[in-house]
Design a protein around this motif. Sequence first.
Motif, PDB file in Angstrom:
ATOM      1  N   VAL A  97       0.862  -1.183   0.000  1.00 28.36           N
ATOM      2  CA  VAL A  97       0.000   0.000   0.000  1.00 28.36           C
ATOM      3  C   VAL A  97       0.899   1.233   0.000  1.00 28.36           C
ATOM      4  O   VAL A  97       1.674   1.440   0.924  1.00 28.36           O
ATOM      5  CB  VAL A  97      -0.940   0.016   1.219  1.00 28.36           C
ATOM      6  CG1 VAL A  97      -1.748   1.302   1.265  1.00 28.36           C
ATOM      7  CG2 VAL A  97      -1.859  -1.206   1.197  1.00 28.36           C
ATOM      8  N   GLU A  98       0.792   2.019  -1.058  1.00 26.57           N
ATOM      9  CA  GLU A  98       1.589   3.245  -1.166  1.00 26.57           C
ATOM     10  C   GLU A  98       0.996   4.351  -0.290  1.00 26.57           C
ATOM     11  O   GLU A  98       1.704   5.074   0.386  1.00 26.57           O
ATOM     12  CB  GLU A  98       1.628   3.688  -2.629  1.00 26.57           C
ATOM     13  CG  GLU A  98       2.542   4.836  -2.913  1.00 26.57           C
ATOM     14  CD  GLU A  98       2.598   5.173  -4.393  1.00 26.57           C
ATOM     15  OE1 GLU A  98       2.717   6.368  -4.706  1.00 26.57           O
ATOM     16  OE2 GLU A  98       2.522   4.260  -5.242  1.00 26.57           O
ATOM     17  N   TYR A  99      -0.342   4.506  -0.344  1.00 28.67           N
ATOM     18  CA  TYR A  99      -1.052   5.446   0.511  1.00 28.67           C
ATOM     19  C   TYR A  99      -2.517   5.046   0.550  1.00 28.67           C
ATOM     20  O   TYR A  99      -2.990   4.259  -0.270  1.00 28.67           O
ATOM     21  CB  TYR A  99      -0.900   6.908   0.058  1.00 28.67           C
ATOM     22  CG  TYR A  99      -1.361   7.202  -1.352  1.00 28.67           C
ATOM     23  CD1 TYR A  99      -2.709   7.414  -1.654  1.00 28.67           C
ATOM     24  CD2 TYR A  99      -0.439   7.282  -2.396  1.00 28.67           C
ATOM     25  CE1 TYR A  99      -3.121   7.681  -2.948  1.00 28.67           C
ATOM     26  CE2 TYR A  99      -0.847   7.555  -3.688  1.00 28.67           C
ATOM     27  CZ  TYR A  99      -2.183   7.752  -3.966  1.00 28.67           C
ATOM     28  OH  TYR A  99      -2.597   8.018  -5.243  1.00 28.67           O
ATOM     29  N   THR A 100      -3.230   5.582   1.512  1.00 30.19           N
ATOM     30  CA  THR A 100      -4.659   5.318   1.659  1.00 30.19           C
ATOM     31  C   THR A 100      -5.321   6.532   2.302  1.00 30.19           C
ATOM     32  O   THR A 100      -4.671   7.315   2.988  1.00 30.19           O
ATOM     33  CB  THR A 100      -4.916   4.044   2.491  1.00 30.19           C
ATOM     34  OG1 THR A 100      -6.311   3.748   2.499  1.00 30.19           O
ATOM     35  CG2 THR A 100      -4.389   4.174   3.899  1.00 30.19           C
ATOM     36  N   TYR A 101      -6.601   6.692   2.043  1.00 33.07           N
ATOM     37  CA  TYR A 101      -7.388   7.713   2.719  1.00 33.07           C
ATOM     38  C   TYR A 101      -8.836   7.247   2.747  1.00 33.07           C
ATOM     39  O   TYR A 101      -9.218   6.331   2.033  1.00 33.07           O
ATOM     40  CB  TYR A 101      -7.239   9.106   2.103  1.00 33.07           C
ATOM     41  CG  TYR A 101      -7.515   9.233   0.617  1.00 33.07           C
ATOM     42  CD1 TYR A 101      -8.752   9.668   0.147  1.00 33.07           C
ATOM     43  CD2 TYR A 101      -6.510   8.963  -0.318  1.00 33.07           C
ATOM     44  CE1 TYR A 101      -8.987   9.815  -1.219  1.00 33.07           C
ATOM     45  CE2 TYR A 101      -6.736   9.106  -1.680  1.00 33.07           C
ATOM     46  CZ  TYR A 101      -7.977   9.529  -2.126  1.00 33.07           C
ATOM     47  OH  TYR A 101      -8.205   9.675  -3.476  1.00 33.07           O
ATOM     48  N   ALA A 102      -9.631   7.861   3.601  1.00 35.45           N
ATOM     49  CA  ALA A 102     -10.993   7.395   3.829  1.00 35.45           C
ATOM     50  C   ALA A 102     -12.010   8.499   3.607  1.00 35.45           C
ATOM     51  O   ALA A 102     -11.676   9.680   3.632  1.00 35.45           O
ATOM     52  CB  ALA A 102     -11.135   6.890   5.261  1.00 35.45           C
ATOM     53  N   PHE A 103     -13.248   8.079   3.379  1.00 37.81           N
ATOM     54  CA  PHE A 103     -14.370   9.012   3.402  1.00 37.81           C
ATOM     55  C   PHE A 103     -15.611   8.260   3.844  1.00 37.81           C
ATOM     56  O   PHE A 103     -15.693   7.046   3.740  1.00 37.81           O
ATOM     57  CB  PHE A 103     -14.571   9.728   2.066  1.00 37.81           C
ATOM     58  CG  PHE A 103     -14.963   8.848   0.900  1.00 37.81           C
ATOM     59  CD1 PHE A 103     -16.277   8.755   0.494  1.00 37.81           C
ATOM     60  CD2 PHE A 103     -14.001   8.135   0.201  1.00 37.81           C
ATOM     61  CE1 PHE A 103     -16.642   7.965  -0.589  1.00 37.81           C
ATOM     62  CE2 PHE A 103     -14.342   7.344  -0.883  1.00 37.81           C
ATOM     63  CZ  PHE A 103     -15.670   7.254  -1.275  1.00 37.81           C
ATOM     64  N   LEU A 104     -16.568   8.997   4.392  1.00 39.93           N
ATOM     65  CA  LEU A 104     -17.817   8.421   4.864  1.00 39.93           C
ATOM     66  C   LEU A 104     -18.940   8.760   3.900  1.00 39.93           C
ATOM     67  O   LEU A 104     -18.895   9.777   3.225  1.00 39.93           O
ATOM     68  CB  LEU A 104     -18.166   8.948   6.257  1.00 39.93           C
ATOM     69  CG  LEU A 104     -17.178   8.625   7.372  1.00 39.93           C
ATOM     70  CD1 LEU A 104     -17.593   9.327   8.658  1.00 39.93           C
ATOM     71  CD2 LEU A 104     -17.075   7.137   7.597  1.00 39.93           C
ATOM     72  N   SER A 105     -19.950   7.920   3.883  1.00 33.02           N
ATOM     73  CA  SER A 105     -21.125   8.175   3.053  1.00 33.02           C
ATOM     74  C   SER A 105     -22.344   8.299   3.951  1.00 33.02           C
ATOM     75  O   SER A 105     -22.622   7.405   4.750  1.00 33.02           O
ATOM     76  CB  SER A 105     -21.326   7.022   2.060  1.00 33.02           C
ATOM     77  OG  SER A 105     -22.557   7.158   1.403  1.00 33.02           O
ATOM     78  N   VAL A 106     -23.052   9.399   3.810  1.00 29.33           N
ATOM     79  CA  VAL A 106     -24.285   9.547   4.585  1.00 29.33           C
ATOM     80  C   VAL A 106     -25.397   8.687   3.993  1.00 29.33           C
ATOM     81  O   VAL A 106     -26.378   8.381   4.662  1.00 29.33           O
ATOM     82  CB  VAL A 106     -24.738  11.026   4.668  1.00 29.33           C
ATOM     83  CG1 VAL A 106     -23.744  11.832   5.462  1.00 29.33           C
ATOM     84  CG2 VAL A 106     -24.933  11.629   3.297  1.00 29.33           C
ATOM     85  N   LYS A 107     -25.246   8.273   2.733  1.00 34.02           N
ATOM     86  CA  LYS A 107     -26.248   7.437   2.078  1.00 34.02           C
ATOM     87  C   LYS A 107     -26.180   5.993   2.548  1.00 34.02           C
ATOM     88  O   LYS A 107     -27.136   5.254   2.427  1.00 34.02           O
ATOM     89  CB  LYS A 107     -26.076   7.486   0.559  1.00 34.02           C
ATOM     90  CG  LYS A 107     -26.365   8.839  -0.036  1.00 34.02           C
ATOM     91  CD  LYS A 107     -26.178   8.826  -1.526  1.00 34.02           C
ATOM     92  CE  LYS A 107     -26.417  10.206  -2.119  1.00 34.02           C
ATOM     93  NZ  LYS A 107     -26.189  10.242  -3.553  1.00 34.02           N
ATOM     94  N   ASN A 108     -25.029   5.569   3.063  1.00 36.41           N
ATOM     95  CA  ASN A 108     -24.838   4.186   3.487  1.00 36.41           C
ATOM     96  C   ASN A 108     -24.305   4.188   4.915  1.00 36.41           C
ATOM     97  O   ASN A 108     -23.139   3.877   5.152  1.00 36.41           O
ATOM     98  CB  ASN A 108     -23.881   3.474   2.525  1.00 36.41           C
ATOM     99  CG  ASN A 108     -23.943   1.967   2.644  1.00 36.41           C
ATOM    100  OD1 ASN A 108     -24.687   1.429   3.448  1.00 36.41           O
ATOM    101  ND2 ASN A 108     -23.149   1.295   1.850  1.00 36.41           N
TER     102      ASN A 108
END
Length: 117
Positions: A97-108
């Motif tokens: 894994v070179e890099y990673t980032y996250a996000f949230l979904s209000v739909k799920n």
Amino acid sequence: MSVKQISVFIENQTGKLAEVTKYIADNNINMKALSVADTHDFGILRIICENHDEAVAVIKNGGYIVAETEVLAVEISDKPGSLAKILEVLADSNVAVEYTYAFLSVKNAGHAYMIFR
């Protein structure tokens, strides 16, 4: 799933991030996820947009340097240990894994999304 990420290279100066995100917004491009990495001289704004091809064209038209990259988007449960499980699978498969980032979904609700390169 594989998705296209846009990397925008910007000067590491006060206001430059605000400038590029305002330009993107003014051109009606909706960013779904973003990450910013920086060095002393420049930053890399990594974004996932709803309409990738249109976003690339608009951003390039604004005079910004743009790169496109295929990344992996993975839906995970929004609970402790979910990321560790995915990283174990990747490590066991000899995937770096070179890099990673996250996000949230209000739909799920109850799920987060991780972007991996």
